[in-house]
Design an enzyme around this catalytic site. Structure first.
Site, PDB file in Angstrom:
ATOM      1  CG  HIS A  44      16.924 -11.572 -16.280  1.00  0.00           C
ATOM      2  ND1 HIS A  44      17.122 -12.536 -17.241  1.00  0.00           N
ATOM      3  CD2 HIS A  44      17.346 -12.114 -15.112  1.00  0.00           C
ATOM      4  CE1 HIS A  44      17.614 -13.634 -16.682  1.00  0.00           C
ATOM      5  NE2 HIS A  44      17.764 -13.392 -15.382  1.00  0.00           N
ATOM      6  CE  LYS A  76      10.206   3.270   5.121  1.00  0.00           C
ATOM      7  NZ  LYS A  76       9.364   2.147   5.337  1.00  0.00           N
ATOM      8  CD  GLU A  93      10.146  -1.107   4.260  1.00  0.00           C
ATOM      9  OE1 GLU A  93       9.296  -1.250   3.369  1.00  0.00           O
ATOM     10  OE2 GLU A  93      10.000  -0.301   5.193  1.00  0.00           O
ATOM     11  CG  ASN A 117     -11.252  11.674   8.328  1.00  0.00           C
ATOM     12  OD1 ASN A 117     -11.094  12.882   8.180  1.00  0.00           O
ATOM     13  ND2 ASN A 117     -10.814  11.009   9.386  1.00  0.00           N
ATOM     14  N   GLY A 118     -12.533  10.537   4.059  1.00  0.00           N
ATOM     15  CA  GLY A 118     -13.056   9.607   3.059  1.00  0.00           C
ATOM     16  C   GLY A 118     -13.311  10.324   1.746  1.00  0.00           C
ATOM     17  NE  ARG A 177      -4.673   8.367  12.496  1.00  0.00           N
ATOM     18  CZ  ARG A 177      -5.435   7.462  11.901  1.00  0.00           C
ATOM     19  NH1 ARG A 177      -5.924   7.697  10.727  1.00  0.00           N
ATOM     20  NH2 ARG A 177      -5.709   6.336  12.496  1.00  0.00           N
ATOM     21  CD1 TRP A 195      -2.074  13.766   3.201  1.00  0.00           C
ATOM     22  CD2 TRP A 195      -3.451  12.507   1.977  1.00  0.00           C
ATOM     23  NE1 TRP A 195      -1.321  13.100   2.266  1.00  0.00           N
ATOM     24  CE2 TRP A 195      -2.134  12.323   1.503  1.00  0.00           C
ATOM     25  CE3 TRP A 195      -4.478  11.803   1.344  1.00  0.00           C
ATOM     26  CZ2 TRP A 195      -1.815  11.478   0.444  1.00  0.00           C
ATOM     27  CZ3 TRP A 195      -4.169  10.953   0.290  1.00  0.00           C
ATOM     28  CH2 TRP A 195      -2.854  10.798  -0.141  1.00  0.00           C
ATOM     29  CD  GLU A 213       8.076   5.701   3.091  1.00  0.00           C
ATOM     30  OE1 GLU A 213       8.487   4.669   3.621  1.00  0.00           O
ATOM     31  OE2 GLU A 213       6.884   6.039   3.110  1.00  0.00           O
ATOM     32  CB  CYS A 249      -8.533  13.347   7.063  1.00  0.00           C
ATOM     33  SG  CYS A 249      -8.385  13.511   5.305  1.00  0.00           S
ATOM     34  CE  LYS A 299       2.582   5.466  10.797  1.00  0.00           C
ATOM     35  NZ  LYS A 299       3.801   4.861  10.234  1.00  0.00           N
TER      36      LYS A 299
HETATM   37  C1  F6R Z   1       5.775   3.187   4.149  1.00  0.00           C
HETATM   38  C2  F6R Z   1       4.462   3.064   4.749  1.00  0.00           C
HETATM   39  C3  F6R Z   1       3.342   2.579   3.903  1.00  0.00           C
HETATM   40  C4  F6R Z   1       2.420   1.667   4.729  1.00  0.00           C
HETATM   41  C5  F6R Z   1       1.172   1.288   3.922  1.00  0.00           C
HETATM   42  C6  F6R Z   1       0.278   0.347   4.697  1.00  0.00           C
HETATM   43  O1  F6R Z   1       6.717   3.613   5.083  1.00  0.00           O
HETATM   44  O2  F6R Z   1       4.283   3.369   5.894  1.00  0.00           O
HETATM   45  O3  F6R Z   1       3.786   1.946   2.760  1.00  0.00           O
HETATM   46  O4  F6R Z   1       3.126   0.523   5.093  1.00  0.00           O
HETATM   47  O5  F6R Z   1       0.456   2.453   3.619  1.00  0.00           O
HETATM   48  O6  F6R Z   1      -0.121   0.921   5.900  1.00  0.00           O
HETATM   49  P1  F6R Z   1      -0.675   0.048   7.075  1.00  0.00           P
HETATM   50  O7  F6R Z   1       0.439  -0.790   7.574  1.00  0.00           O
HETATM   51  O8  F6R Z   1      -1.147   1.021   8.102  1.00  0.00           O
HETATM   52  O9  F6R Z   1      -1.792  -0.789   6.505  1.00  0.00           O
END
Ligand code: F6R
Length: 609
Positions: free
Chosen positions: A505, A486, A482, A99-100, A27, A73, A489, A2, A604
């Site tokens: 396994h 990607k 990773e 926020n929170g 975000r 959010w 998501e 948020c 974000k």
């Molecule tokens: C995936 C992604 C998330 C962040 C995770 C940590 O693309 O962006 O998995 O890596 O939420 O976020 P930060 O790096 O901001 O602590």
């Protein structure tokens, strides 16, 4: 997650708030709202979906000198107009953006309902607006009403209140979710992120947990919840406001993928010392002698940053020979972490605000541990609360899916490992060779990016697959994780990353003609074993896409598609192998017409546990 923006001053608050919210858009959010005072009356507009939807319902020429805005959010309650913020108390006297998460909101709400208060949303926030109204009704001044409200609350908040009967002030408070005050000339700003207000002022005050702030046009006053005055430093933002446009790219994610050569160049720029074959990282605040006392390293992070931390632990062990491990921050906290004097801790975070990582940082520091941040956002809470660290200098990352922050985190760990290694066993000659190879990485990244069209072709070929497997070994095992993350998501395709050694396994049962298997096979200790694994997948009719830097007939014979990347040493290879995986996920998502920059259900920065 948020976003909050508030303004009080002589200018029109509406465009300032809307522009600020736009700067926080990246975000992730699913509804937005704005509340302002017009001719003594509180007016609120809220809308589900993008900010453009909210803009569409704002009356033309809307003007006010005081207002608050929010991008939400959803946590408590679905994505509806009623649940969007500002939340307004039942008497219309207090409006709140928050926020929170308020943990005890149902008890608070139940009590208020018992007292006859009517609720119109499912949010936790509405209880706070009503509580503040109740205290105002009992004759308290707004600042006291806010303090009394927050004393009853358990949970996290970055919160801002607007009072219908006091149109000359805004009150903010923080506990676990960031809030920053912008100090202008006869005007004041408040936001959850300095990026939202830095165009208007560079003078800022970061609130700490347990603090409240009263803003009037002419200044601010900070107090704690017991009403004791807290003296705060006004800080100057010294970072450059970078252009956050798309620079001709179709979306931010593609731009950020293509920015990686320059971004990692910024990470190591000015930090390599070719003469001594080492790196200098002044931000760590470590004296040379301190290195003798560090017996192990523990790295904590979430999501993509955790994958970078896994590779970081590999680098520290293999290059610097320091025992190192990476942990998912939220899991470490579940175990009541054992904090040791000889362990150096790192938190890795793009945003510097991720709740799970931040709370782990605090837990470790509270137990006396020394914590370093590997952080992108300058001035973020983790950057301010850690004992030192390395800014990764990735620049603003706007797409929800992290790409350039990941490679800059990797580059940071390469520098950290080089520094540690040179303080231990790595010779001058080896250190110099590593420095040279690091310097070559941006060019090699460009050569990988040159293959974007070929990767787009591969994406078209596999776009309808229902699931994918990603396999890698050593430092490329986290790259497999990773790559799969990607794809999950942004394309919403089920994908699993795993260790190429572990696949037989159990998971190999999943392999069939229907499941593309993306494998990373790079020159180094693990190549032959990776190729054997490839044979096993091939024998089970798996369709193999290989990312490789070797010209090996065994690979070309069985792989259906081969993405070639330049050669580099294995420890640096993740900086190159991850790029095709980012591009593959990107192009598949585009083919499937996903909202690449703002994937569903994601934010974000995740500022709730
Ligand atoms: C995936 C992604 C998330 C962040 C995770 C940590 O693309 O962006 O998995 O890596 O939420 O976020 P930060 O790096 O901001 O602590």
């Amino acid at each position: 997650m948020c976003g909050i923006v508030g303004y009080i001053g002589p200018k029109n608050a509406v465009p300032i708030i809307m522009e600020g919210l736009k700067r926080l858009e990246y975000r992730g959010y699913d509804s937005a709202g704005i509340g302002c005072m017009i001719k003594g009356k509180l007016k609120v507009w809220k809308k589900e979906g993008q900010l453009a939807n909210l803009e569409g319902i704002l009356p033309e020429g809307l003007a006010s000198n005081i207002g608050i805005g929010h991008t939400r959010w959803a946590t408590h309650g679905g994505v509806t107009e009623a649940n969007a913020h500002p939340q307004v108390g039942s008497r219309g006297k207090v409006s709140v953006v928050h926020n929170g998460i308020i943990d005890n909101y149902s008890a608070l709400k139940k009590k208020l309902i018992g007292e006859g208060v009517a609720f119109t949303s499912e949010t936790d926030t509405e209880a706070l607006a009503n509580l503040a109204e109740k205290f105002l009704g009992a004759g308290m001044a707004p600042d006291r009403a806010v303090r009394e409200t927050l004393k009853l609350v358990s949970g996290t908040y970055g919160i801002v209140f607007l009072f219908t009967e006091h149109p000359d002030l805004i009150i903010g408070a923080r506990n676990g979710s960031p809030l920053v005050v912008g100090v202008g000339d006869g005007e004041m700003f408040v936001a959850s992120d300095a990026n939202a207000i830095v165009r208007h002022t560079r003078q800022v005050v970061y609130l700490d947990d347990g603090e409240t702030v009263v803003l009037t046009r002419d200044g601010f006053r900070t107090r704690d919840l017991r009403d004791a005055v807290v003296d705060k430093q006004v800080e100057e933002i010294d970072w450059v406001v970078e252009e956050t446009g798309k620079n001709g790219y179709e979306n931010y994610m593609l731009k950020e993928i293509f920015e990686q050569p320059e971004a990692v160049g910024r990470t190591f720029g000015g930090r390599l010392v070719p003469e001594f074959g080492t790196a200098k990282l002044g931000g760590l605040n470590l004296e040379r002698r301190d290195f003798f006392d560090i017996r192990r390293v523990e790295i904590v992070a979430m999501g993509t940053a955790y994958h970078a931390g896994m590779i970081g632990s590999f680098l520290l062990e293999s290059i610097a020979r320091v025992p190192a491990r990476a942990e998912i921050a939220s899991e470490l906290r579940c175990r009541n972490p054992i904090v040791e004097k000889e362990t150096l801790y790192f938190v890795v975070s793009q945003s510097g605000e991720t709740a799970d990582t931040l709370l782990t940082l605090r837990e470790i520091r509270n137990k006396g541990g020394r914590v370093m941040g590997v952080v992108n956002m300058v001035g973020s809470t983790m950057a301010r609360e850690s004992d030192g660290g390395v800014y990764i200098h990735a620049g603003p990352e706007m797409a929800v899916a992290s790409t350039k922050a990941f490679t800059c985190q990797l580059m940071s760990f390469n520098l950290i490992a080089l520094l540690f290694a040179r303080m231990r066993d790595l010779s001058l000659a080896e250190g110099r060779a590593l420095v040279r190879e690091i310097q070559e990485i941006p060019d090699k990244m460009r050569r990988v990016l040159d293959q974007a069209e070929e990767i787009a072709r591969i994406a078209r070929k596999y776009k309808n697959a229902q699931s994918f497997l990603y396999l890698g070994r050593g430092p490329n095992y986290p790259v497999a994780l990773e790559g799969a993350l990607k794809l999950k998501e942004i394309a919403y395709i089920f994908s699993e990353g795993m260790s190429a050694g572990d696949v037989k396994h159990g998971p190999i049962a999943l392999v069939s003609e229907e499941t593309p298997v993306v494998m990373i096979a790079v020159k180094g200790d693990n190549l032959d074993k990776t190729i054997s694994g490839m044979m096993e997948i091939n024998a089970r009719k798996g369709r193999i896409i290989v990312v490789t830097n070797v010209d090996d007939e065994r690979i070309t014979r069985i792989a259906e598609d081969v993405i070639r990347i330049p050669e580099t040493r294995e420890s640096l290879s993740p900086l190159l192998t991850v790029i095709p995986l980012q591009l593959l996920a990107y192009y598949i998502a585009v083919e499937l017409q996903r909202d690449v920059d703002r994937p569903r259900n994601l934010a974000k920065s995740v500022t709730v546990e």
